[in-house]
Design a protein around this motif. Structure first.
Motif, mmCIF file in Angstrom:
data_model
loop_
_atom_site.group_PDB
_atom_site.id
_atom_site.type_symbol
_atom_site.label_atom_id
_atom_site.label_comp_id
_atom_site.label_asym_id
_atom_site.label_seq_id
_atom_site.Cartn_x
_atom_site.Cartn_y
_atom_site.Cartn_z
ATOM 1 N N VAL A 167 41.275 41.639 47.212
ATOM 2 C CA VAL A 167 41.410 40.385 46.469
ATOM 3 C C VAL A 167 42.492 40.517 45.399
ATOM 4 C CG1 VAL A 167 40.231 38.812 44.875
ATOM 5 C CG2 VAL A 167 39.064 39.588 46.942
ATOM 6 N N GLY A 168 42.522 41.644 44.692
ATOM 7 C CA GLY A 168 43.550 41.869 43.681
ATOM 8 C C GLY A 168 44.943 41.912 44.295
ATOM 9 N N GLY A 169 45.055 42.514 45.464
ATOM 10 C CA GLY A 169 46.343 42.555 46.158
ATOM 11 C C GLY A 169 46.820 41.169 46.551
ATOM 12 N N VAL A 170 45.908 40.335 47.040
ATOM 13 C CA VAL A 170 46.267 38.961 47.414
ATOM 14 C C VAL A 170 46.699 38.174 46.178
ATOM 15 C CG1 VAL A 170 45.330 36.785 48.303
ATOM 16 C CG2 VAL A 170 44.845 38.922 49.496
ATOM 17 N N ILE A 171 45.973 38.341 45.091
ATOM 18 C CA ILE A 171 46.332 37.636 43.848
ATOM 19 C C ILE A 171 47.706 38.089 43.357
ATOM 20 C CG2 ILE A 171 45.745 37.430 41.395
ATOM 21 C CD1 ILE A 171 42.777 37.421 42.278
ATOM 22 N N MET A 172 47.972 39.388 43.397
ATOM 23 C CA MET A 172 49.279 39.891 42.968
ATOM 24 C C MET A 172 50.387 39.386 43.886
ATOM 25 S SD MET A 172 49.093 41.468 40.166
ATOM 26 C CE MET A 172 50.711 42.179 40.162
ATOM 27 N N TRP A 173 50.114 39.307 45.184
ATOM 28 C CA TRP A 173 51.113 38.811 46.128
ATOM 29 C C TRP A 173 51.473 37.368 45.793
ATOM 30 C CZ3 TRP A 173 51.162 35.004 49.987
ATOM 31 C CH2 TRP A 173 52.264 35.049 50.828
ATOM 32 N N LEU A 215 34.592 48.002 45.761
ATOM 33 C CA LEU A 215 35.903 48.424 45.279
ATOM 34 C C LEU A 215 37.000 48.074 46.279
ATOM 35 C CD1 LEU A 215 35.139 51.910 43.672
ATOM 36 C CD2 LEU A 215 35.779 49.787 42.513
ATOM 37 N N VAL A 216 36.716 48.258 47.570
ATOM 38 C CA VAL A 216 37.696 47.894 48.596
ATOM 39 C C VAL A 216 37.922 46.392 48.574
ATOM 40 C CG1 VAL A 216 38.097 47.777 51.089
ATOM 41 C CG2 VAL A 216 37.242 49.891 50.064
ATOM 42 N N LEU A 217 36.847 45.618 48.483
ATOM 43 C CA LEU A 217 36.962 44.163 48.443
ATOM 44 C C LEU A 217 37.742 43.705 47.207
ATOM 45 C CD1 LEU A 217 36.201 41.488 49.774
ATOM 46 C CD2 LEU A 217 34.124 41.493 48.391
#
Length: 75
Positions: free
Chosen positions: A16-22, A10-12
């Motif tokens: 990854v989701g944060g990087v994609i959103m950025w 979940l942390v990973l």
């Protein structure tokens, strides 16, 4: 899977989701914002043009009214 492993996944996934959103906001928003600013600028020019036309028409109507009232002795 044990709870510790699920927590790691979940942390990973969150990272990854944060990087994609950025990336999506950095490379997706500026072109859309530029396009919307151009659209709003164009609409503002049209509104300004319409305001000028309306002012010209109102001035002409006032002039005609003034002419008619003075010619026919009205108030």
């Amino acid at each position: 899977m044990n709870p510790g492993r699920i927590k790691e996944w979940l942390v990973l996934l969150g990272i990854v989701g944060g990087v994609i959103m950025w990336f999506a906001t950095m490379y997706g928003l500026p072109p859309r914002v530029d396009k919307l600013e151009t659209t709003v600028g164009t609409m503002q020019k049209q509104i300004d043009r319409n305001d000028v036309k309306t002012d010209i028409i109102l001035d002409d109507v006032k002039e005609i009214k003034s002419f008619l009232l003075t010619r026919h002795g009205g108030e």
